[in-house]
Write a protein that holds these residues in place. Sequence first.
Motif, PDB file in Angstrom:
ATOM      1  N   ALA A 121       0.832  -1.211   0.000  1.00 26.51           N
ATOM      2  CA  ALA A 121       0.000   0.000   0.000  1.00 26.51           C
ATOM      3  C   ALA A 121       0.864   1.257   0.000  1.00 26.51           C
ATOM      4  N   THR A 122       1.962   1.221   0.754  1.00 23.91           N
ATOM      5  CA  THR A 122       2.866   2.373   0.800  1.00 23.91           C
ATOM      6  C   THR A 122       3.518   2.609  -0.560  1.00 23.91           C
ATOM      7  N   ALA A 125       1.019   4.084  -2.929  1.00 23.87           N
ATOM      8  CA  ALA A 125       0.821   5.504  -2.621  1.00 23.87           C
ATOM      9  C   ALA A 125       1.982   6.340  -3.139  1.00 23.87           C
ATOM     10  N   GLU A 126       3.207   5.836  -2.991  1.00 22.67           N
ATOM     11  CA  GLU A 126       4.376   6.581  -3.476  1.00 22.67           C
ATOM     12  C   GLU A 126       4.377   6.672  -5.001  1.00 22.67           C
ATOM     13  N   CYS A 128       1.689   6.626  -6.830  1.00 22.75           N
ATOM     14  CA  CYS A 128       0.633   7.605  -7.123  1.00 22.75           C
ATOM     15  C   CYS A 128       1.163   9.026  -6.962  1.00 22.75           C
ATOM     16  N   CYS A 161      -4.145   2.390   0.673  1.00 23.85           N
ATOM     17  CA  CYS A 161      -3.281   3.367  -0.007  1.00 23.85           C
ATOM     18  C   CYS A 161      -3.758   4.793   0.234  1.00 23.85           C
ATOM     19  N   GLY A 162      -5.036   5.021   0.006  1.00 26.55           N
ATOM     20  CA  GLY A 162      -5.622   6.330   0.292  1.00 26.55           C
ATOM     21  C   GLY A 162      -5.328   7.441  -0.697  1.00 26.55           C
ATOM     22  N   ALA A 163      -4.602   7.151  -1.769  1.00 26.55           N
ATOM     23  CA  ALA A 163      -4.278   8.212  -2.742  1.00 26.55           C
ATOM     24  C   ALA A 163      -5.503   8.567  -3.577  1.00 26.55           C
ATOM     25  N   ALA A 166      -5.637   7.032  -7.179  1.00 26.11           N
ATOM     26  CA  ALA A 166      -5.556   5.574  -7.303  1.00 26.11           C
ATOM     27  C   ALA A 166      -6.935   5.016  -7.622  1.00 26.11           C
TER      28      ALA A 166
END
Length: 273
Positions: A121-122, A125-126, A128, A161-163, A166
């Motif tokens: 997930a990290t 996110a990166e 993204c 992830c939360g982006a 995404a």
Amino acid sequence: MTVATPGPRLELGVAHFSSIGLPPKEFAVTAARAGFASIGIRLHPAFPGAPFYELPVSSHSAQEFKAIADGEGIKIFDIEFFVIDETFVAASHEATVAAAANIGARRLSVCGDDRDGGRLATNLAEFCGVAARYGMSVDIENMGWRTVRTFRDSVKVLNACGAENAGALVDGVHFFRNGASIDELRANAGKVKHIQLCDARGPAPKTSDAMIAEARSGRFAPGEGELPLEELCAATEYGAAISVEVPLVGSVDPEAHLKHLHASALGILKPDH
């Protein structure tokens, strides 16, 4: 004599894997002639040894490709394909992301293959974050032989992830063959940004090797198998992009193959015009 003016082209795309042997310039021309409005381009190998093409920023090849695509009136939608595994470093792919943005692509396609869910997930996110700097978004696609195996797995990673940029890519074969339902799709329709149409027949493969074989050389054109593709398209009410991904197998002419895919997809989508 009156010459009929062609109507507007349906916003239907085609993935590069549908005819990966064609370099980007030839693929753009052939896809446009087949009736497609957009294409995906493979600028990164989907797996070790897989074919891909390079169009570096400021290169003659990129400039020539853009001129040809513009001349054909065809858009570049997404760029494939990045595997987010335990070795993935988002920043190391920035040159490819820049090249994608340079040719007008809007989205990047990835799959998840890291058993450490937090790290996966990290890293998504990166990636993204890298994409966002170029005005692009990232879609994760589930595959039966990867860690992100099911559509539910994709949703879980997206939530972690939360982006904002995404989303999920829903491929007909990977979605249905790995146990997802239309109801599950409806419940998460807002996350689905891209649907890839393809069809399949018979029982779902059980082993990773059999899944890979079906995905890479055993797909059928939309409507030639048993998957409920009409329901799949109807379940996404948020304007998800639709493309076709059915790899060319054997000695079929690429233009004939792409024309067949376009006609088959229209049969599923049932456009008004």
